[in-house]
Structures are given as structure tokens and as C-alpha cells.
Design an enzyme around this catalytic site. Sequence first.
Site, short mmCIF file in Angstrom:
data_model
loop_
_atom_site.label_atom_id
_atom_site.label_comp_id
_atom_site.label_asym_id
_atom_site.label_seq_id
_atom_site.Cartn_x
_atom_site.Cartn_y
_atom_site.Cartn_z
N HIS A 193 0.75 -1.07 -0.07
CA HIS A 193 0.15 -0.01 -0.10
C HIS A 193 0.73 1.22 0.02
O HIS A 193 0.36 2.37 -0.49
CB HIS A 193 -0.98 -0.07 1.17
N GLU A 208 -11.60 -10.58 -5.31
CA GLU A 208 -10.07 -10.66 -5.18
C GLU A 208 -9.64 -11.82 -4.51
O GLU A 208 -8.43 -12.19 -3.94
CB GLU A 208 -9.78 -9.30 -4.29
N ASP A 226 -4.77 -8.32 -4.76
CA ASP A 226 -4.79 -9.47 -4.02
C ASP A 226 -5.23 -10.64 -4.64
O ASP A 226 -4.74 -11.80 -4.20
CB ASP A 226 -6.04 -9.28 -2.88
N CYS A 258 -10.07 -2.59 -10.14
CA CYS A 258 -9.38 -1.48 -9.40
C CYS A 258 -8.05 -2.16 -9.08
O CYS A 258 -7.31 -1.17 -7.99
CB CYS A 258 -10.24 -1.06 -8.36
C1 PEP Z 1 -6.72 -5.13 -4.85
O1 PEP Z 1 -6.69 -6.06 -4.12
O2 PEP Z 1 -6.56 -5.31 -5.84
C2 PEP Z 1 -7.41 -3.94 -4.14
C3 PEP Z 1 -7.74 -2.89 -5.09
O3 PEP Z 1 -7.38 -3.42 -3.10
P1 PEP Z 1 -6.11 -3.32 -2.00
O4 PEP Z 1 -5.00 -3.02 -2.77
O5 PEP Z 1 -6.46 -1.90 -1.14
O6 PEP Z 1 -6.05 -4.54 -1.10
MG MG Z 2 -7.51 -5.96 -1.97
#
Ligand code: PEP
Ligand code: MG
Length: 573
Positions: free
Chosen positions: A188, A430, A454, A501
Site C-alpha cells: 500500500h 479478489e 490481492d 481496481c
Molecule cells: C486489490 O486487492 O486489488 C485492491 C484494489 O485492494 P487493495 O490493494 O486495497 O487491497
Molecule cells: Mg485488496
Amino acid sequence: MKIKGIAASDGISIAKVYKLESPELIVLKDLIDDSETELKKLETALEKSIIEVQKIRDNTAKSIDEEHAMIFDAHIQIIKDPEMDRQVKDLITEQKYNAAYAFQTVSETFAQIFESMDNDYMKERAADVRDISKRIISHLLNVEISDPTLIDEEVIVVAKDLTPSDTAQLNRKFVKGFITNIGGRTSHSAIMARSLEIPAVVGTKNVLENVKNGELMILDGLNGIAITNPSKEEVKEYQNIQKQLLKKKELWATLKNSVTKTIDNHQVELAANIGSPEDIDSVINNGGEGVGLYRTEFLYMNNNDFPTEDEQFIAYKMVLESLGKHKIVIRTLDIGGDKELSYLKMDPELNPFLGQRALRLCLSNIPLFKTQLRALLRASIYGNLHIMFPMVATLEELREAKDLLKKCHLELTKEGYEVSDSYQVGIMVEIPAVAILADQFAKEVDFFSIGTNDLIQYTFAADRMNEKVAYLYQPYNPSLLRLIKMVIDASHKEGIWTGMCGEMAGDQIAAPILLGMGLDEFSMSATSILQTRYLFSHLKFEEMKKAVLEVVKLSTNKEVYDYMSELIKKSKE
Ligand code: PEP
Ligand code: MG
């Protein structure tokens, strides 16, 4: 010296190194003869600490607001506390202890008293006492501890790791990039670097041990490289790359107000991932057609306590109003994994990414979940709201979350609030179990958004934070591509849309494949939008559809990468 890592956020920076470290403070229990010298040391350490905290206070008032700055007034009060001062001095003069030991003993007693109180507010003061003690003890031991809030010149931050909250605290004005020992492209802090629009390199294994504070560094976030003490020629070379990058950006920017379509007029939606209402400016400046993912956990992480229903309502309303009719996908709290809340005690888990995170945590803490759902529903009348649940694994979890949402809706209407009846409810795909059962999930939701950060880590069983297995982040691997295709096909069969996303949506090699699969919405870091629109404007949908049929038959990540690179190169010629 050249240092190699993983390219995590595009761009080039040239600035001084700032090492962000927290060395262990080892306090020895010594008996001393000269208490006068120890008292002097104590006085100097307290004075230095007050000056520093005052500076942090002023910086916070400028960069955030007066309310956050007031936290540091409380720290200054702790330093000046007369009772604490008396007890420390007694230990030095009467018991003949060294100043560091005396101070540590007394401050820890104070922290424990606060901790044992019933009142939550007082309990939290224990953390303040420990925080300020660390600073004072570091001065008593003459050990330098770094403090990013004190940065007041342009730097590249070098750290072992940066948590998302460390990253959130970086001052955009002075921090021109960061480079870390650990982490992967989808950790992140890397994702946040992209939204802060600063270059980043992660997963170098040992950059922190190999650089010195203050030396010059070139950070190349495009290729995942850093160069320390560069030659004049190297600086010139990178300044040239910076200029070329700027030119490319100007070219992409010509498409800011255009729709996103291929040569043969297939239109898709390019949306942005955001972490706070403040990111909306960047969405608009980069020609975003909506928000495909609002990670609401940052609203919780940038707070000292759970945000109230009203606080959340204000944030959601602001985002919804800012983009008018455009779609806004707000994801419910996704805490856990590498995202923690300082004020929420979570039992330590051996595998936090496989533990009680996201929806699992919310369903085990209904009051916490309800507060957010109520705030979302109250905001629903201010724009085109899409509510999205993260980390769904089973249909039972989805049904439980939807039931609670319905309950909150009824409750609010009874209380006299107006709630829209046209918001959509969807899930992140995910977890492979959901991708495989997508045909059934598609009957119970309005949309899917594929979270590849994920989905890839769970499909390849490879921790997204661990640089040692970073090679298993394989967005082009045919196994993953087949899984994604199944999800898109299943959604279209049920007449619902699918977006993505995860970071893969903005990947310049993967995005054309997703386009060919019929993905409806691509949500990415705002800074990748214009580049992707430019890329799509040079492609033919019919050709990409054919390419999909070819790549799912290939065998490895590299084979697909090579096939697509060649195809895209030809299309751009
Ligand atoms: C993902 O897992 O692709 C996602 C967009 O969520 P995060 O990166 O916040 O886990
Ligand atoms: Mg995620």
C-alpha cells in the site's frame, strides 16, 4: 553506487538522502557520583525536546490543521509536568541513578498509570507519554532518531519499510520520493506513492544499510533503480529523461477531456483509485471519468479514533458531490493485512493477509460496520453512489453484508433521513473462490470490481509485501488471465458490469488484454489515466479480442508479455 529494486511509482527525482530509522534505545541502569552533571544532561535533553516538538507542532498546523497540531501541545505539557520532573530529579539526586534510567523509570510508571484508567481518553495518553519519552531518552543517550515531520528541505526518504500511515504523514512539499528495503509493487505504500505522484522504488533488500544521510541520490521510479553520489554526467542524463517524461505527459494531456475509445470506437471508462476526498483534484486534473475505488480505510487510519457517522458522511458527501453524475465506488473498510489502526487492538495473527481483515473484521464488529453503512446511505442522495464490499469469500458473507445494509436503510428512513433507492451494490473479486463462482455471485450483485493486487497474491500464494516472492506477481500469467476472463464473461451473461481496481488495470501491457476481454471499467492511480487513454486510442478492439484468444493459450507470464509488447509496438507505429 547503483541500487536495484522494484519500480513502484513512476518518475525521476534527484535529491538528498534522508534515512528514516528508529534505532533501539538501550538504557543502562548505572549509579553515578556526580548528580549535578546528570541534572544538567536532563535539562538539556528536555530543552532540545521542547524545541523539536514545537517545530513539529508548527509544521503540523501548516500542513494539516490547528486541531491536529494541538496533540503536540499536550506533548509539551508532558515534558513540563512538574510531578514527573520532581520524581526524575529525586531518583537522580537521592538514588544516584543516571538521568536516562531515572527518566525511563518514571515515565514508564506514568504511562502505566494512564493505561490502567477506565476512561478511553486517558488510556490513550499512555502512548503520548511513551512517544515523548523516546525523544527525551534519545537525547540523553545521544542517539539520533529520525522524525519525518521535521523535514524542511527536498529529500528522498530511505527506509526499511514504510507503513501506509508513515506514507500518509510524508510532507509532499519536501519528500520527492522514497526507496525501501522491503515491499512489492502492490504494497500500500507503493500505491500511495503513485497517488502522491512521487517516484518510489521498493524491495531493494538493503538500501538503508548502504546509503548515508545527506548524500545525493537519483531515484528512478520508472526502472526501479537508485544511484548514490552520481557523477555530473549521470545527473545530466537523468535530467534529460525527466524532460522527455514531461513531454510525453504533455502529449497524453491532450486527451484530458476526451472519452476513452479505440480506433474502431469501442468505448470504456477510465476511473481513478483514491484514498481521500483531497485526491479528487488529481482525478479531475488527470481526466478521470469517475472513481472506481475509494479506499475508505485511510479515513480511519488518519484519525486518532474511529471516525464518527457524521465525519464519514461529510467525507463521502464531498466525494459524491465533486464528480456530479459520474460513478463513485466507495469501498467499505478494508483494514488488516498491511493496514492497521493505532486505536484498534487486533490480536496478532500469523498470516494477517489470510486473517480477519476487511469484510471479515466488519462482520465481526457490527457497530463499527453499521456506522459506516449508515454514513454511506445518508450520503447516497448526493451523487452516483456504488457501495462495494472487499474480501468477500462466500455468498453467505455477501448476503449478511447486504442484509445489514438493508437494515440500516430501513432504520434511517424511519429516523426521517432521505436515502437514495438507486445506489448500486457490488463486490471486489479478489479471492479465487469468488472468481470461480462468479456466475452465482453475479446474480446477487450489481457489479464486480476485480482486485488483482490481492487476487494475484491469493492465486499464486505469494505475499504481496514480500520482495523475495515478488517474481510471483504475474499479471500476464495465462492462469490469472483465464480467471479474469471467467469473471468478465460471467458478469456479462447476467447483464452486470465488471471493472478492475487492482494495479493491473493501469499496466500498459495488461490493459490491452483486459480491453479485449471486454472489461467495462479500468480504475487506476489517477496519474496513469491519460497514458492509458492515449494507448487505447491507438488500438483496435477487434484486434485485442483476437489477441485474448491467443494469450490464454500461451503458457507463461513472459510469453504473454512478449506477445503483447510486440503487438502493442506494432499498433503504435
Ligand atoms: C486489490 O486487492 O486489488 C485492491 C484494489 O485492494 P487493495 O490493494 O486495497 O487491497
Ligand atoms: Mg485488496
